[in-house]
Write a protein that holds these residues in place. Structure first.
Motif, PDB file in Angstrom:
ATOM      1  N   LYS A  18      -1.971  -5.053  -0.801  1.00  0.00           N
ATOM      2  CA  LYS A  18      -3.330  -4.848  -1.547  1.00  0.00           C
ATOM      3  C   LYS A  18      -4.092  -3.841  -0.692  1.00  0.00           C
ATOM      4  CE  LYS A  18      -7.410  -6.964  -3.161  1.00  0.00           C
ATOM      5  NZ  LYS A  18      -7.961  -5.923  -3.365  1.00  0.00           N
ATOM      6  N   ALA A  21      -2.766  -0.391  -1.722  1.00  0.00           N
ATOM      7  CA  ALA A  21      -3.313  -0.076  -2.836  1.00  0.00           C
ATOM      8  C   ALA A  21      -4.579   0.340  -2.909  1.00  0.00           C
ATOM      9  CB  ALA A  21      -3.000  -1.339  -4.073  1.00  0.00           C
ATOM     10  N   ASP A  22      -5.577  -0.296  -2.398  1.00  0.00           N
ATOM     11  CA  ASP A  22      -6.892  -0.026  -2.309  1.00  0.00           C
ATOM     12  C   ASP A  22      -7.203   1.244  -1.331  1.00  0.00           C
ATOM     13  OD1 ASP A  22      -7.490  -2.314  -3.673  1.00  0.00           O
ATOM     14  OD2 ASP A  22      -8.274  -3.603  -1.924  1.00  0.00           O
ATOM     15  N   ARG A  27      -2.487   2.004  -8.696  1.00  0.00           N
ATOM     16  CA  ARG A  27      -2.307   0.847  -9.482  1.00  0.00           C
ATOM     17  C   ARG A  27      -0.586   0.646 -10.012  1.00  0.00           C
ATOM     18  NH1 ARG A  27      -6.719  -0.876 -10.729  1.00  0.00           N
ATOM     19  NH2 ARG A  27      -8.706   0.262 -10.694  1.00  0.00           N
ATOM     20  N   LYS A  29       2.971  -2.578 -10.715  1.00  0.00           N
ATOM     21  CA  LYS A  29       3.313  -3.869 -10.927  1.00  0.00           C
ATOM     22  C   LYS A  29       4.207  -4.161  -9.734  1.00  0.00           C
ATOM     23  CE  LYS A  29       4.661  -2.714 -14.934  1.00  0.00           C
ATOM     24  NZ  LYS A  29       5.466  -2.913 -16.361  1.00  0.00           N
ATOM     25  N   ASP A  38       0.566  -7.972 -11.105  1.00  0.00           N
ATOM     26  CA  ASP A  38      -0.230  -6.839 -10.631  1.00  0.00           C
ATOM     27  C   ASP A  38      -0.340  -6.621  -9.110  1.00  0.00           C
ATOM     28  OD1 ASP A  38      -2.191  -4.792 -10.519  1.00  0.00           O
ATOM     29  OD2 ASP A  38      -3.910  -6.178 -10.814  1.00  0.00           O
ATOM     30  N   ARG A  40      -2.382  -5.232  -7.189  1.00  0.00           N
ATOM     31  CA  ARG A  40      -3.509  -5.536  -6.371  1.00  0.00           C
ATOM     32  C   ARG A  40      -3.988  -7.060  -6.444  1.00  0.00           C
ATOM     33  NH1 ARG A  40      -8.046  -1.147  -6.371  1.00  0.00           N
ATOM     34  NH2 ARG A  40      -6.571   0.760  -6.265  1.00  0.00           N
ATOM     35  N   ASP A  60       0.041   4.974 -11.233  1.00  0.00           N
ATOM     36  CA  ASP A  60      -1.313   5.571 -11.218  1.00  0.00           C
ATOM     37  C   ASP A  60      -1.625   6.105  -9.672  1.00  0.00           C
ATOM     38  OD1 ASP A  60      -3.698   6.713 -11.684  1.00  0.00           O
ATOM     39  OD2 ASP A  60      -4.906   4.607 -11.940  1.00  0.00           O
TER      40      ASP A  60
END
Length: 78
Positions: A18, A21-22, A27, A29, A38, A40, A60
């Motif tokens: 996470k 990703a942040d 974004r 899977k 997901d 995140r 993304d």
């Protein structure tokens, strides 16, 4: 689309994913044996631990970040 094979064995690994990703604003899977979560979402992915042969699909992202993303996710590589 970027694809990575990872091992996610603990909540710590999910939190690290996470953070990645942040940090990079990506974004995607997490997929393993019919499970599609997901990237995140830490809490909904918790019930599927351990994800020993998970595949991460990132759809993304910025092209300039690919090397940084690959390096960061390398810590979780299978």
């Amino acid at each position: 689309m970027l694809n990575y094979s990872v091992k996610i064995n603990s909540v710590k690994d999910l939190m690290e994913l996470k953070k990645i990703a942040d940090r990079y604003g990506i974004r995607g899977k997490i997929n393993q044996n019919g499970f599609h979560g997901d990237l995140r979402s830490v809490f909904s992915n918790l019930i599927y631990l351990p994800l020993d042969e998970a595949n991460i699909e990132i759809d993304d992202y910025y092209e300039s970040q690919v090397d940084y993303i690959t390096e960061a996710i390398g810590k979780l590589s299978a």
